[in-house]
Design an enzyme around this catalytic site. Structure first.
Site, PDB file in Angstrom:
ATOM      1  N   HIS A  13     -10.643 -15.738   1.784  1.00  0.00           N
ATOM      2  CA  HIS A  13     -10.881 -16.880   2.659  1.00  0.00           C
ATOM      3  C   HIS A  13      -9.644 -17.753   2.675  1.00  0.00           C
ATOM      4  O   HIS A  13      -9.084 -18.072   1.613  1.00  0.00           O
ATOM      5  CB  HIS A  13     -12.073 -17.706   2.158  1.00  0.00           C
ATOM      6  CG  HIS A  13     -12.160 -19.066   2.795  1.00  0.00           C
ATOM      7  ND1 HIS A  13     -11.980 -20.237   2.083  1.00  0.00           N
ATOM      8  CD2 HIS A  13     -12.371 -19.433   4.091  1.00  0.00           C
ATOM      9  CE1 HIS A  13     -12.092 -21.266   2.906  1.00  0.00           C
ATOM     10  NE2 HIS A  13     -12.332 -20.813   4.117  1.00  0.00           N
ATOM     11  N   SER A  14      -9.183 -18.144   3.843  1.00  0.00           N
ATOM     12  CA  SER A  14      -8.060 -19.065   3.991  1.00  0.00           C
ATOM     13  C   SER A  14      -6.845 -18.536   3.220  1.00  0.00           C
ATOM     14  O   SER A  14      -6.369 -17.440   3.527  1.00  0.00           O
ATOM     15  CB  SER A  14      -8.486 -20.469   3.546  1.00  0.00           C
ATOM     16  OG  SER A  14      -7.633 -21.451   4.073  1.00  0.00           O
TER      17      SER A  14
END
Length: 314
Positions: free
Chosen positions: A118-119
């Site tokens: 994520h990210s």
């Protein structure tokens, strides 16, 4: 092998049949902590959280996946329960992460790995797949396509302040480290995420992100465990040209999930340009879903079927 131990910091209420254990992987500066979900006799998907988050970012998603799924969620250095870098070192978060993932693969003697991020974690998955294309089966990138792309003017302008802040933060004395009561700390975290993470899910992240003030600090309340130098880990960002060159080297299966409204990107066109570049050399699924930037934590039901289908297909 890695030391595996149950997390004694808090009780966990997990669905029937779901198991998770804490592990520590030795590294030259200390250890990398992680949460190993599911089967131990099966090579896991490696899951990597976002900047200043921790392995708890996956706590709501992974229990929804099939019981035979094996996932190793790591805390990056200076995050969660992992050792920070010693004084004198600087975090180059995107580049350090590739080295760390390589260490982990070699430590466990895994020839090929699969990554979910994520990210920041998605950016690391992308970069690792580009750097070691023969050693990656598949990557799942959530609300990011490549490392944060910055125009050269911004990178140059910010260099001096980033360096000075790093020097300021690397030896913070105890009296400079703020402590808060529990609810006040959750208030601060919620404000920082600006609606991307609900209050209840801020508490999920803070199971690994905060700790009671130790006795020697002579303070009451809780403090943030993450290394304050991470706040100014902005050196060595990437130009769009570099990001596109990395994209041209990715050959594994790619699932890119973009949340809407998700992250407010400085240049959304750069994100989409990288996805299009990936399609020239890799088999790419690009799917838009409703959710905040932390969709995997805040609304895991919006992506679990997409992730499950991708893992089953490949």
């Amino acid at each position: 092998m890695a030391e595996i131990k149950m997390n004694g910091n808090h009780r966990e209420d997990l669905p029937a049949g779901v198991q998770v254990e804490e592990i520590e992987i030795p590294v030259p500066w200390g250890h990398v902590s992680g949460r190993w979900w599911g089967l131990r006799n099966k090579q896991p998907l490696i899951a990597i959280h976002g900047w200043q988050d921790n392995a708890g970012t996956w706590d709501n998603l992974i229990p929804l996946l099939p019981a035979n799924t094996s996932v190793l969620c790591i805390d990056l250095p200076g995050h969660g329960l992992s050792s920070p870098y010693p004084p004198g070192m600087v975090y180059y978060i995107f580049w350090d992460g590739i080295v760390l993932l390589r260490r982990i693969a070699k430590y466990f003697k895994w020839q090929k790995i699969s990554l979910m991020g994520h990210s920041l974690g998605g950016a690391l998955s992308f970069m690792y797949a580009a750097s070691f294309p023969d050693d990656v089966d598949r990557i799942i990138c959530i609300d990011i396509a490549s490392p944060a792309v910055r125009v050269p003017e911004t990178m140059v302008k910010n260099t001096a302040s980033i360096i000075d802040k790093n020097l300021e933060y690397e030896n913070l004395s105890d009296d400079k480290i703020p402590c808060y009561d529990y609810e006040e700390m959750i208030d601060i975290v919620c404000d920082a995420y600006k609606g991307s993470v609900s209050r209840e899910n801020c508490k999920v992240l803070m199971k690994r992100g905060m700790a009671p003030a130790p006795a020697h600090m002579k303070k009451r309340g809780y403090y943030f465990k993450r290394d304050p130098r991470l706040k100014v880990a902005g050196l060595a960002m990437m130009s769009i040209e570099t990001a596109l060159e990395y994209a041209s080297k990715v050959t594994c299966k790619v699932l890119n999930i973009r949340a809407i409204p998700g992250q407010k990107w400085e240049r959304l066109d750069y994100y989409l340009d990288v996805v299009e570049k990936l399609k020239k050399t890799a088999k790419v699924q690009y799917i838009e879903v409703e959710g905040t930037h932390h969709v995997q934590l805040n609304a895991p039901e919006n992506i679990v079927n997409i992730v499950e289908d991708f893992l089953e297909l490949y």
